[in-house]
Write an enzyme that holds these catalytic residues in place. Structure first.
Site, PDB file in Angstrom:
ATOM      1  CG  ASP A 196      26.933 -57.164  36.310  1.00  0.00           C
ATOM      2  OD1 ASP A 196      26.573 -56.822  37.452  1.00  0.00           O
ATOM      3  OD2 ASP A 196      27.775 -58.066  36.099  1.00  0.00           O
ATOM      4  CB  SER A 197      22.582 -54.580  39.328  1.00  0.00           C
ATOM      5  OG  SER A 197      23.033 -53.233  39.191  1.00  0.00           O
ATOM      6  CG  ASP A 239      29.636 -54.021  37.156  1.00  0.00           C
ATOM      7  OD1 ASP A 239      30.641 -53.870  37.884  1.00  0.00           O
ATOM      8  OD2 ASP A 239      28.521 -54.347  37.604  1.00  0.00           O
ATOM      9  CE  LYS A 253      31.077 -53.575  40.538  1.00  0.00           C
ATOM     10  NZ  LYS A 253      30.796 -55.038  40.465  1.00  0.00           N
ATOM     11  CD  GLU A 268      30.731 -60.076  39.560  1.00  0.00           C
ATOM     12  OE1 GLU A 268      30.664 -61.326  39.563  1.00  0.00           O
ATOM     13  OE2 GLU A 268      29.730 -59.340  39.467  1.00  0.00           O
ATOM     14  CD  GLU A 284      26.920 -58.588  46.057  1.00  0.00           C
ATOM     15  OE1 GLU A 284      25.709 -58.866  45.931  1.00  0.00           O
ATOM     16  OE2 GLU A 284      27.629 -58.207  45.108  1.00  0.00           O
TER      17      GLU A 284
END
Length: 271
Positions: free
Chosen positions: A53-54, A92, A120, A122, A189
């Site tokens: 999502d970067s 993501d 992925k 979070e 991270e």
């Protein structure tokens, strides 16, 4: 013009990542958002391609990843997958798409139909039921701990996590919980090197560091950061691999080599 790969390199699978971790072979991951770079990164030996999502930052120009939609990720996942890379394709689940296990599964299905081989998401202990729900339904899961960018407002900015004794203890609990729930990979991270090393030693699954020291099972960077083309402030954990290289493929090969031989990250890229 075709982007299909003609490679004899064995495909990187979820079990292959585990075998690499068990054998002590470092895993090289990079973000990727399109077919051209999918082919190039694959030729350069990258093990895992992350449709992160970067893309909200480096492609769309947002200051956070929060505006990124599931349709955005699905579109770019399909672009990456069309090149048929031998690398594992991970996508993501963006902000707001996995609030419940049912929502997470529905959105994971969209990404896997687009070509993802793993998703992925979070979060730690609170995500255990969701991770278990996905894994039971044949969706491989990568968890993301430490500085989780989707929580930027809750954290009050992009800050190193796990620096205090309590923070480190919570990170360890989170890591254990996501592994017990069935996650097959975890990104750490902006975590102190010693804490990341403890997590890596504790877990049986591979850990992928970004600003988490050299002891993780592998490393990941945002492609635009490691090529030195993103105009924003460079995070401490980033190295510009384009410096001194004749072309992008050589830069990516240098990154992969540096991860494999443990010369990256150095202390200057860690906390």
């Amino acid at each position: 013009m075709t982007y299909l790969q003609e490679s004899s390199r064995p495909a990187v699978t979820v079990p292959k990542l585990q075998a690499m971790r068990d054998a002590g072979e470092k895993i090289a991951m990079l973000t990727c958002y399109d077919a051209s770079f999918s082919a190039l990164l694959d030729r350069a030996g990258t093990d895992v391609l992350l449709i992160g999502d970067s893309l909200g930052n480096v492609l769309q120009g947002h200051t956070t990843t929060l505006p990124v939609s599931i349709d955005d990720i699905a579109y770019h996942t399909a672009c990456v997958a069309r090149a048929q890379p031998r690398a594992l394709v991970v996508a993501d689940l963006p902000f707001g798409t996995y609030g419940t296990p049912v929502d997470a599964f529905a959105n994971a299905v969209k990404l896997m139909r687009a070509g993802a081989q793993m998703v992925k998401l979070e979060g730690g202990e609170w995500l255990a039921d969701t991770i278990r729900f996905l894994v039971e339904r044949s969706v491989p899961v990568c968890a993301h701990l430490g500085l989780t960018p989707q929580s930027v407002h809750a954290f009050g900015g992009f800050k190193v996590q796990g620096k205090t004794e309590a923070g480190a203890a919570q990170l360890l609990r989170d890591a254990r919980a996501i592994e017990d729930a069935g996650a097959q990979l975890v990104v750490l991270e902006a975590v102190p090197t010693l804490v990341a090393a403890e997590v890596t030693h504790m877990l049986k699954i591979p850990t992928i560091g970004i600003g988490a020291g050299v002891d993780c099972s592998g490393q990941v960077l945002v492609l635009h950061d490691m090529l030195g083309v993103f105009p924003g402030k460079r995070p401490r954990f980033v190295k510009d691999f384009m410096q001194g290289q004749p072309n992008i493929q050589a830069a990516v090969e240098a990154y992969v080599s540096a991860v494999k031989d443990r010369s990256f990250p150095g202390p200057e890229h860690s906390f």
